[in-house]
Design an enzyme around this catalytic site. Structure first.
Site, PDB file in Angstrom:
ATOM      1  N   TYR A 180      48.928   3.949  12.264  1.00 55.38           N
ATOM      2  CA  TYR A 180      47.798   4.027  11.492  1.00 55.38           C
ATOM      3  C   TYR A 180      46.637   5.066  11.897  1.00 55.38           C
ATOM      4  CZ  TYR A 180      44.166   2.263   8.383  1.00 55.38           C
ATOM      5  OH  TYR A 180      43.337   2.217   7.353  1.00 55.38           O
ATOM      6  N   PHE A 240      36.716  26.375 -10.975  1.00 58.28           N
ATOM      7  CA  PHE A 240      37.593  25.785 -11.046  1.00 58.28           C
ATOM      8  C   PHE A 240      37.375  24.255 -11.500  1.00 58.28           C
ATOM      9  CE2 PHE A 240      41.440  23.019  -9.845  1.00 58.28           C
ATOM     10  CZ  PHE A 240      42.349  23.620 -10.715  1.00 58.28           C
ATOM     11  N   THR A 241      38.461  23.652 -12.363  1.00 59.44           N
ATOM     12  CA  THR A 241      38.098  22.512 -13.196  1.00 59.44           C
ATOM     13  C   THR A 241      37.633  21.234 -12.133  1.00 59.44           C
ATOM     14  OG1 THR A 241      40.328  21.977 -12.887  1.00 59.44           O
ATOM     15  CG2 THR A 241      39.565  22.864 -15.140  1.00 59.44           C
ATOM     16  N   ASP A 266      37.211  28.002  -1.049  1.00 61.86           N
ATOM     17  CA  ASP A 266      38.325  27.243  -1.692  1.00 61.86           C
ATOM     18  C   ASP A 266      39.809  28.253  -1.473  1.00 61.86           C
ATOM     19  OD1 ASP A 266      40.482  26.483  -3.540  1.00 61.86           O
ATOM     20  OD2 ASP A 266      39.195  26.075  -5.218  1.00 61.86           O
ATOM     21  N   LYS A 317      49.699  24.185  -3.154  1.00 61.73           N
ATOM     22  CA  LYS A 317      49.861  25.688  -3.378  1.00 61.73           C
ATOM     23  C   LYS A 317      50.380  26.412  -2.119  1.00 61.73           C
ATOM     24  CE  LYS A 317      47.344  24.286  -7.030  1.00 61.73           C
ATOM     25  NZ  LYS A 317      45.773  23.703  -7.227  1.00 61.73           N
ATOM     26  N   ARG A 360      46.227  27.847 -22.357  1.00 57.06           N
ATOM     27  CA  ARG A 360      45.084  27.938 -21.735  1.00 57.06           C
ATOM     28  C   ARG A 360      44.097  28.718 -22.845  1.00 57.06           C
ATOM     29  NH1 ARG A 360      44.060  24.930 -16.894  1.00 57.06           N
ATOM     30  NH2 ARG A 360      44.656  23.470 -18.910  1.00 57.06           N
ATOM     31  N   PHE A 367      43.908  18.825 -24.004  1.00 58.36           N
ATOM     32  CA  PHE A 367      45.104  19.767 -24.097  1.00 58.36           C
ATOM     33  C   PHE A 367      46.195  18.747 -23.560  1.00 58.36           C
ATOM     34  CE2 PHE A 367      44.678  20.380 -19.360  1.00 58.36           C
ATOM     35  CZ  PHE A 367      43.495  20.111 -19.201  1.00 58.36           C
TER      36      PHE A 367
HETATM   37  C1  LIG Z   1      44.911  23.143  -7.662  1.00 54.26           C
HETATM   38  C2  LIG Z   1      43.540  23.671  -7.437  1.00 54.26           C
HETATM   39  C3  LIG Z   1      42.379  22.956  -6.839  1.00 54.26           C
HETATM   40  C4  LIG Z   1      42.526  21.348  -6.716  1.00 54.26           C
HETATM   41  O1  LIG Z   1      43.698  21.071  -5.876  1.00 54.26           O
HETATM   42  P1  LIG Z   1      44.580  19.725  -6.129  1.00 54.26           P
HETATM   43  O2  LIG Z   1      45.418  19.579  -5.001  1.00 54.26           O
HETATM   44  O3  LIG Z   1      45.002  19.890  -7.365  1.00 54.26           O
HETATM   45  O4  LIG Z   1      43.653  18.528  -6.119  1.00 54.26           O
HETATM   46  C5  LIG Z   1      41.275  23.541  -6.262  1.00 54.26           C
HETATM   47  N1  LIG Z   1      41.150  24.862  -6.709  1.00 54.26           N
HETATM   48  C6  LIG Z   1      41.969  25.642  -7.166  1.00 54.26           C
HETATM   49  C7  LIG Z   1      41.640  27.130  -7.147  1.00 54.26           C
HETATM   50  C8  LIG Z   1      43.249  25.039  -7.265  1.00 54.26           C
HETATM   51  O5  LIG Z   1      44.056  25.852  -7.871  1.00 54.26           O
END
Ligand SMILES: *Cc1c(COP(=O)(O)O)cnc(C)c1O
Length: 458
Positions: A73, A125-126, A216, A259, A383, A449
């Site tokens: 833990y 980014f969203t 980011d 990613k 998109r 979407f």
């Molecule tokens: C995917 C992504 C995120 C968010 O990451 P998650 O692991 O999906 O929560 C943030 N910024 C960018 C540019 C991304 O492509």
């Protein structure tokens, strides 16, 4: 077509068979899915280019690492491996693991932003913007104008416009800008990179006013490869050296491990400032878990740490970016309209130019994605107007870009698969005049979407 390319720098040890299907089966499947590729079952898909998020293939070394998960833990050995990887490769002092990138965005936004603040960024980014706004900030896009033009061939289309940054500082005052959010690369601009010079200049300007710079870092390795390829003075530097220099211009970073860290789940927040780190550890226990696991199993942290070392291998990243480019260049040669230059993780079809006879409110990109699936089993993503949703008055947003995204997972598909995709898109381009528009027959109120349904127009 006899193009020279670098063959895969890996060999295959485990295989996952993929379902083959007939056109008849696919016609029935896409109809049942309401012409929405999100509503297909993955078993109905031949080549899945929906996203590069969490879809990477792990290496034998990463799988071996999963077997030595220390599921204590507190104080798991795998956390210390992750911390070591972040310190060694990115150069940050502190790391807080999170379940994925948005977990890190949530914590950073809550510890750094006060209501009424402004957060400038190179396009949004969203999830990143959503967390900034939920913490009370207003987002401002300060990316260079070229990023909004699908035909501009600027080599670093992700760059921040320093004049726009200065103008925002003059307008609202530096004390209302807690940090600049700098994404490397810029996902929504098509995977476009930021130059080292731009990172350096942004950091200089920010430092003058005591503003922090937070990266980011989601696709930082792809960004580093573009710098090596395109920026004066970096041709002889290693990917590791470039990545290290990039992060020397940051005060911290949020990372989606799904990613560029080559894992199926995971992320982290990295920081240099001890006080901010202390605040982050106070919040991570509320939202994610102990600061030494942050919502991840020990084995997941081990896989992520190992993936980080693999990702800075020159041949890995060269193959990755060039494979995406190969697909894009085959389409360009056949005259298919795509967003240029080709980015690091995806090829974007310009549906507006592909299907000029379909007005935007008959959802050309949605139909293009559906038809591509129907003729080939290749799954892509809309998109465009469907993703953009409606405004407060209930009207569609009409975005400038009406695109279909072909996103390439890392280490999953071969060049032969890229040829299948290219051939299918080119075939569809020949038949383009016969493709009708769509009408929406079911529309959910938010994030439509994902689940909206459509029917073809006569
Ligand atoms: C995917 C992504 C995120 C968010 O990451 P998650 O692991 O999906 O929560 C943030 N910024 C960018 C540019 C991304 O492509």
């Amino acid at each position: 077509m006899n193009r020279k390319y670098m063959a895969e720098p890996y060999k295959i040890k485990v295989v996952e068979p993929i379902a083959m299907s007939t056109q008849e089966e696919r016609t029935a499947a896409i109809k049942r899915a309401g012409y929405n590729t999100f509503l297909l079952k993955s078993k109905e898909v031949y080549i899945d280019l929906l996203t590069d998020s969490g879809t990477s293939a792990m290496s034998d070394n990463q799988w071996a690492g999963m077997q030595i998960g220390d599921e204590a833990y507190a104080g798991s050995i795998n956390f210390y491996h992750l911390e070591e990887a972040v310190r060694e490769l990115y150069g940050f002092k502190y790391v807080v693991p999170t379940h994925q990138g948005r977990g890190a965005e949530n914590i950073l936004s809550k510890i750094a932003i006060k209501p009424g603040d402004y957060v400038p960024g190179n396009m949004y980014f969203t999830t990143t913007r959503a967390h900034q706004e939920m913490a009370g900030a207003t987002f401002r896009d300060i990316i260079i104008d070229e990023a909004h033009d699908p035909q501009s061939e600027h080599p670093f289309k992700g760059n921040i416009d320093l004049n726009k940054l200065q103008a925002l500082i003059d307008e609202v005052g530096a004390e209302r800008i807690p940090y600049i959010c700098l994404a490397v690369t810029v996902n929504l601009a098509g995977g476009q990179p930021v130059s080292m010079q731009n990172m350096r200049e942004v950091k200089q300007l920010a430092s003058k006013y005591g503003i922090k710079v937070m990266f980011d870092a989601t696709r930082c390795i792809e960004n580093a490869f573009f710098i090596k390829e395109r920026e004066e003075g970096y041709q002889d530097k290693s990917i590791r050296e470039i990545v290290k220099e990039m992060f020397s211009y940051a005060d911290g970073a949020t990372m989606s491990g799904k990613k560029d860290c080559l894992v199926n789940i995971g992320g982290f927040l990295a920081l240099n400032d001890e006080e901010l780190y202390q605040k982050a550890t106070q919040l991570v226990v509320v939202y994610e878990g102990m600061p030494s696991y942050g919502g991840l199993a020990g084995r997941d942290m081990e896989a992520m740490a190992r993936g980080m070392y693999e990702s800075v291998d020159y041949y890995y990243i060269k193959h990755r970016v060039e494979q995406v480019r190969y697909l894009g260049e085959r389409l360009i040669e056949a005259g298919v309209p795509i967003v240029k230059p080709i980015g690091g993780h995806a090829v974007f079809l310009d549906a507006r130019a592909f299907l000029p006879h379909i007005p935007q409110d008959q959802f050309p990109a949605q139909m293009l994605a559906a038809k591509l699936y129907e003729i080939s089993g290749v799954r892509s993503m809309e998109r465009g107007i469907v993703s953009a949703g409606r405004n407060k008055e209930g009207q569609h947003h009409f975005p400038k870009l009406e695109l279909v995204r072909l996103t390439i997972p890392r280490r999953v598909y071969t060049y032969a698969h890229m040829d299948v995709v290219a051939d299918a898109v080119i075939e569809l381009y020949k038949q383009r005049d016969s493709i009708p528009g769509l009408k929406m027959v079911y529309e959910p109120p938010v994030l439509r979407f994902f689940t909206a349904r459509f029917e073809p127009l006569k």
